[in-house]
Design an enzyme around this catalytic site. Structure first.
Site, PDB file in Angstrom:
ATOM      1  N   TYR A 138       0.845  -1.205   0.000  1.00  0.00           N
ATOM      2  CA  TYR A 138       0.000   0.000   0.000  1.00  0.00           C
ATOM      3  C   TYR A 138       0.875   1.247   0.000  1.00  0.00           C
ATOM      4  O   TYR A 138       1.686   1.446   0.903  1.00  0.00           O
ATOM      5  CB  TYR A 138      -0.905  -0.014   1.240  1.00  0.00           C
ATOM      6  CG  TYR A 138      -1.878   1.146   1.286  1.00  0.00           C
ATOM      7  CD1 TYR A 138      -2.455   1.639   0.123  1.00  0.00           C
ATOM      8  CD2 TYR A 138      -2.237   1.741   2.484  1.00  0.00           C
ATOM      9  CE1 TYR A 138      -3.344   2.696   0.158  1.00  0.00           C
ATOM     10  CE2 TYR A 138      -3.136   2.801   2.537  1.00  0.00           C
ATOM     11  CZ  TYR A 138      -3.684   3.274   1.365  1.00  0.00           C
ATOM     12  OH  TYR A 138      -4.569   4.315   1.394  1.00  0.00           O
ATOM     13  N   ASP A 233       8.646   2.744   1.852  1.00  0.00           N
ATOM     14  CA  ASP A 233       7.451   3.447   2.310  1.00  0.00           C
ATOM     15  C   ASP A 233       7.342   3.189   3.813  1.00  0.00           C
ATOM     16  O   ASP A 233       6.931   2.112   4.253  1.00  0.00           O
ATOM     17  CB  ASP A 233       6.218   2.918   1.562  1.00  0.00           C
ATOM     18  CG  ASP A 233       4.940   3.598   2.013  1.00  0.00           C
ATOM     19  OD1 ASP A 233       4.924   4.170   3.121  1.00  0.00           O
ATOM     20  OD2 ASP A 233       3.951   3.547   1.261  1.00  0.00           O
ATOM     21  N   LYS A 261       1.757   9.634   9.316  1.00  0.00           N
ATOM     22  CA  LYS A 261       1.177   9.130  10.560  1.00  0.00           C
ATOM     23  C   LYS A 261       1.864   9.678  11.816  1.00  0.00           C
ATOM     24  O   LYS A 261       1.561  10.776  12.242  1.00  0.00           O
ATOM     25  CB  LYS A 261       1.135   7.601  10.538  1.00  0.00           C
ATOM     26  CG  LYS A 261       0.329   7.104   9.295  1.00  0.00           C
ATOM     27  CD  LYS A 261      -0.238   5.744   9.431  1.00  0.00           C
ATOM     28  CE  LYS A 261      -0.813   5.238   8.117  1.00  0.00           C
ATOM     29  NZ  LYS A 261      -2.248   5.179   8.063  1.00  0.00           N
TER      30      LYS A 261
HETATM   31  C1  PLP Z   1       2.294   2.179   3.939  1.00  0.00           C
HETATM   32  C2  PLP Z   1       1.373   3.335   3.660  1.00  0.00           C
HETATM   33  N1  PLP Z   1       1.728   4.223   2.721  1.00  0.00           N
HETATM   34  C3  PLP Z   1       0.962   5.296   2.445  1.00  0.00           C
HETATM   35  C4  PLP Z   1      -0.226   5.508   3.112  1.00  0.00           C
HETATM   36  C5  PLP Z   1      -1.069   6.695   2.757  1.00  0.00           C
HETATM   37  O1  PLP Z   1      -1.059   7.623   3.783  1.00  0.00           O
HETATM   38  P1  PLP Z   1      -2.229   8.711   3.886  1.00  0.00           P
HETATM   39  O2  PLP Z   1      -3.459   7.958   4.330  1.00  0.00           O
HETATM   40  O3  PLP Z   1      -1.717   9.690   4.893  1.00  0.00           O
HETATM   41  O4  PLP Z   1      -2.379   9.312   2.542  1.00  0.00           O
HETATM   42  C6  PLP Z   1      -0.636   4.619   4.092  1.00  0.00           C
HETATM   43  C7  PLP Z   1      -1.896   4.820   4.813  1.00  0.00           C
HETATM   44  O5  PLP Z   1      -2.340   4.006   5.591  1.00  0.00           O
HETATM   45  C8  PLP Z   1       0.177   3.488   4.364  1.00  0.00           C
HETATM   46  O6  PLP Z   1      -0.210   2.571   5.263  1.00  0.00           O
END
Ligand code: PLP
Length: 426
Positions: A138, A233, A261
């Site tokens: 993700y 990420d 986060k």
């Molecule tokens: C691994 C990862 N990358 C990116 C994101 C996207 O972050 P945002 O919800 O702040 O756009 C998330 C969101 O849960 C995530 O878990």
């Protein structure tokens, strides 16, 4: 309209003005009124032990008094400026000191944006177009990222499957998809198509699935020798798996990482951090118009979010903080294994003590497809019984916070025992 709306009133009102009756994130039947420490209360006053923790940011608990005080003081001095401010500069310093890959930092507001810019930076830096991601990984909501996140169709790798309507076909062509933890496939595709690949993007802990020993080292070696940018990420894992994130825990330094986060302490703030050479693409004076990656954002480096993040990081850095989070999580992971084992339920507890869940399968979970093979009906029943016992969690994760108390843990253990019986074979 009643002057004291009930939970049902809020659900009804949401149904009228919000598509699918919600913000798109979580069960729209849950309407949270307030949070404190490791607990939240809904609009009817029902109390839950919170393992959702705002989808991850509230690692030190809701309304932590020190974070609250820092935010209140900042608010008196101004909400947002667009211009540089000391709070954002200090947060960038803290991130640069903590994350091995972080020579420099650029702030944005969401993890989705951070990932989108990280991939763009890699394309700008290499002059190549393709990005390799892992099935089930993700990386937010950009078109690039919404490829093979949760594909229903199992196509042959490296073909990408769009997860959303409305993404032009050409975006799919820019993405290649590999199975997580598959050394041979990754080596093969990098060997064959490495010259077209700008970046490999990976969650150090993919959702909850740990890397096989040596997997990240292999990614590092194979990308480095081909001039491919390695992006970790760390939106979830940054300051959670360890203070220095997945790169600290696994001892592998990427070229770029993305953060979100925890670093905003519950406010909208995210970041791209990387080597000075790559981050130079945000500086037109250094790279010229050709190599310049254009990036601005109204709330970037917001001072309220920055002080919330700084104070959160200060709390996490204190001796014993990560030990306590780990002890909390280990206790719940142990309860899951114990109760489901005693109930004779086929299961795997997948993840790390800071975040984990049960997959109802007897097969080890090493990639997205293994996880998707878990029994979804059992997961639904398990989660529903936990909810009835006052445990609030995302459908496929327990997020652990520093704020959990002995009473919270005992309640959770009892709820797990009841939920395990509910999914036991007849
Ligand atoms: C691994 C990862 N990358 C990116 C994101 C996207 O972050 P945002 O919800 O702040 O756009 C998330 C969101 O849960 C995530 O878990």
């Amino acid at each position: 309209m009643s002057s004291n709306p009930t939970l049902q009133d809020w659900r009804d009102r949401a149904g009228k003005v919000l598509p699918a009756a919600g913000f798109g994130n979580f069960d729209p039947g849950v309407v949270i009124a307030r949070g404190e420490g490791a607990r939240v209360w809904d609009e009817d006053g029902t109390e839950y032990v919170d393992y959702l923790i705002g989808s991850g940011p509230m690692l030190v608990g809701h309304g932590h008094p020190e974070v609250l005080q820092a935010v209140q003081e900042q608010i008196k001095a101004g909400f947002t400026f667009f211009a540089n401010n000391a709070q954002g500069i200090q947060l960038a310093e803290e991130i640069a000191g903590a994350m091995a890959c972080a020579g420099q930092v650029r702030f944005v507001s969401t993890g989705s944006e951070a990932d989108m810019y990280a991939m763009r930076l890699a394309r700008a830096h290499t002059g190549r177009e393709k990005i390799l991601k892992f099935e089930g990984g993700y990386h937010g909501m950009s078109g690039d990222s919404l490829m093979s996140l949760a594909p229903e169709k199992r196509v042959n790798f490296p073909l990408a499957v769009p997860d959303s309507a409305g993404i032009p076909e050409v975006v799919r062509d820019g993405m290649l998809v590999a199975p997580f933890n598959d050394f041979d496939f990754v080596r093969g595709i990098l060997e064959e198509r490495g010259h077209e690949i700008a970046a490999v993007i990976v969650e150090p802990l993919q959702r909850l699935i740990p890397p096989e020993p040596g997997f990240h080292e292999m990614l590092r070696e194979e990308t480095a020798k081909r001039g491919i940018v390695l992006i970790f990420d760390e939106v979830v894992t940054g300051f959670r798996l360890a203070y220095g994130g997945g790169q600290e825990k696994y001892g592998v330094t990427p070229d770029i990482c993305t953060l979100g986060k925890v670093i905003g302490g519950g406010f909208p703030l995210a970041a791209i951090a990387g080597s000075e050479e790559i981050m130079a693409h945000f500086d037109k004076a250094k790279v010229g118009a050709e190599g310049f990656t254009f990036q601005i954002g109204t709330l970037s480096g917001n001072p309220v979010a920055s002080v919330a993040g700084l104070k959160t990081l200060e709390i996490l850095k204190r001796p014993g903080a990560y030990e306590k989070i780990h002890a909390n999580g280990t206790r719940i992971m142990t309860a899951l294994g114990r109760e489901l084992g005693a109930a004779g339920v086929a299961h795997q507890v997948v993840g790390e003590p800071v975040m984990f869940d049960v997959v109802f399968t007897d097969k080890p979970v090493k990639n997205y497809r293994d996880g998707a093979d878990g029994n979804p009906q059992q997961a639904d029943i398990f989660n529903a019984v936990l909810r009835q016992h006052g445990i609030l969690k995302p459908p496929s994760k327990f997020y652990i916070s520093l704020a959990l108390t002995e009473a919270d843990l005992v309640q959770t253990e009892e709820a797990i025992a009841a939920a395990a019986k509910a999914v036991a074979p007849a």
